[in-house]
Design an enzyme around this catalytic site. Sequence first.
Site, PDB file in Angstrom:
ATOM      1  N   LYS A  99      48.950  95.222  41.987  1.00 54.39           N
ATOM      2  CA  LYS A  99      48.893  93.785  41.735  1.00 54.39           C
ATOM      3  C   LYS A  99      47.696  93.364  40.888  1.00 54.39           C
ATOM      4  CE  LYS A  99      51.630  92.597  45.799  1.00 54.39           C
ATOM      5  NZ  LYS A  99      51.924  93.988  46.217  1.00 54.39           N
ATOM      6  N   LYS A 136      44.654  91.317  51.253  1.00 54.49           N
ATOM      7  CA  LYS A 136      45.743  92.284  51.195  1.00 54.49           C
ATOM      8  C   LYS A 136      45.407  93.356  50.171  1.00 54.49           C
ATOM      9  CE  LYS A 136      48.368  89.202  48.096  1.00 54.49           C
ATOM     10  NZ  LYS A 136      49.627  88.422  47.960  1.00 54.49           N
ATOM     11  N   SER A 143      54.667  92.621  52.592  1.00 52.75           N
ATOM     12  CA  SER A 143      53.551  91.892  53.232  1.00 52.75           C
ATOM     13  C   SER A 143      52.815  92.731  54.263  1.00 52.75           C
ATOM     14  CB  SER A 143      54.048  90.586  53.881  1.00 52.75           C
ATOM     15  OG  SER A 143      54.575  89.718  52.914  1.00 52.75           O
ATOM     16  N   GLN A 177      42.110  86.102  48.268  1.00 58.76           N
ATOM     17  CA  GLN A 177      42.685  84.882  47.700  1.00 58.76           C
ATOM     18  C   GLN A 177      42.523  83.721  48.676  1.00 58.76           C
ATOM     19  OE1 GLN A 177      46.748  86.291  47.304  1.00 58.76           O
ATOM     20  NE2 GLN A 177      46.481  86.682  45.116  1.00 58.76           N
ATOM     21  N   PRO A 178      42.306  82.508  48.167  1.00 59.13           N
ATOM     22  CA  PRO A 178      42.343  81.353  49.065  1.00 59.13           C
ATOM     23  C   PRO A 178      43.758  81.162  49.600  1.00 59.13           C
ATOM     24  CG  PRO A 178      42.307  80.633  46.779  1.00 59.13           C
ATOM     25  CD  PRO A 178      42.100  82.123  46.761  1.00 59.13           C
ATOM     26  N   ARG A 231      67.433  77.341  47.732  1.00 61.00           N
ATOM     27  CA  ARG A 231      66.613  76.259  47.177  1.00 61.00           C
ATOM     28  C   ARG A 231      67.026  76.021  45.730  1.00 61.00           C
ATOM     29  NH1 ARG A 231      60.239  75.989  48.102  1.00 61.00           N
ATOM     30  NH2 ARG A 231      60.922  74.342  49.531  1.00 61.00           N
ATOM     31  N   ARG A 259      61.769  88.896  39.852  1.00 62.63           N
ATOM     32  CA  ARG A 259      61.585  87.833  40.828  1.00 62.63           C
ATOM     33  C   ARG A 259      60.193  87.244  40.642  1.00 62.63           C
ATOM     34  NH1 ARG A 259      61.460  89.358  46.921  1.00 62.63           N
ATOM     35  NH2 ARG A 259      59.300  88.642  46.901  1.00 62.63           N
ATOM     36  N   GLU A 274      53.211  86.341  42.970  1.00 64.36           N
ATOM     37  CA  GLU A 274      53.546  87.695  42.548  1.00 64.36           C
ATOM     38  C   GLU A 274      54.680  87.656  41.540  1.00 64.36           C
ATOM     39  OE1 GLU A 274      54.322  90.600  45.558  1.00 64.36           O
ATOM     40  OE2 GLU A 274      52.654  89.956  46.826  1.00 64.36           O
ATOM     41  N   GLU A 276      57.589  90.186  40.792  1.00 61.01           N
ATOM     42  CA  GLU A 276      58.198  91.360  41.421  1.00 61.01           C
ATOM     43  C   GLU A 276      59.207  91.996  40.468  1.00 61.01           C
ATOM     44  OE1 GLU A 276      57.566  92.670  44.353  1.00 61.01           O
ATOM     45  OE2 GLU A 276      56.853  91.140  45.740  1.00 61.01           O
TER      46      GLU A 276
END
Length: 306
Positions: A99, A136, A143, A177-178, A231, A259, A274, A276
Amino acid sequence: MTTHHQSTRGKPRVALVTCADLADLDPDDRLVLAPLSAHGIAVDAPVWDDPDVDWSSYDLVVLRSPWDYALRRDEFVAWAATVPTLVNPADVVRWNTDKRYLAELTAAGVPTVPTSWVEPGESWQPPAETGEYVLKPSVSAGSQDTGRYDLADPEHRDLAAAHVRRLSDAGRVTMVQPYLRAVDTEGETALLFLAGPDGLTFSHAIRKGPMLTGPDLGPDGLYKAEEITSRTARPEQLAVAEKTLATVPGGTRQLLYARVDLIPGPDGEPVLVELELTEPSLFIGYADGAPDRLAAAIATHLARHA
């Protein structure tokens, strides 16, 4: 290896690559089997690290659920480089499975979640300011090894420092990350793109509910359970997704799928969490026609590799 067809005589053969824990594929991926059969395509579900698989026997090798690779990324990337008909292709796999690509996208002007990086061996202490943060590894799937920490809580500060040490001791890079609070109400939006005759085309979108409830306390399965609903994508989300995809090395015509995961930032505008491109869940069960669109995308890539 699981076989999903009766006869391959005269049919193109496609491998939907998985892992040993999902030898019969993820339930969402099984929805594409009937549409592929309607296209006259024979399908197997081989495990990526099975030494007995002859990958050259397939007309197309499609990465789907090899979700156990995170602790063996070097092995996985090396394997991908040996499969000439792999989609998405091996150079994309190498780039996208770490990442740290987010730093490249940020430099290219894509709005992303602010991220700092802790290399193995570097000392790290939680920042002095309070607030919630996500920790992470830069190489992960489902995750796993991901935690949420409230730095106003002394125990959370200690657990956050321990989390980074644990990843560092394992030789892994940590992302800091926040925590974007909008995920608690708005959720995360995943925009799904599938290959068409002229390149990637938007297919559908889903909402993921918030998943991170607190510190990472160790392994709890191959992936964390997700709350998914369909959605409708908004124009500003599609605009960020298109800007993100425009940065993919080598362009998007080589891709079977993509994605783009977004969360509203502090100002309400979408930011990238992200991109993906390796083994994303495609959530084809949440949109009318999506299994048929994925099958058509696979057929399109078969024609390109013919």
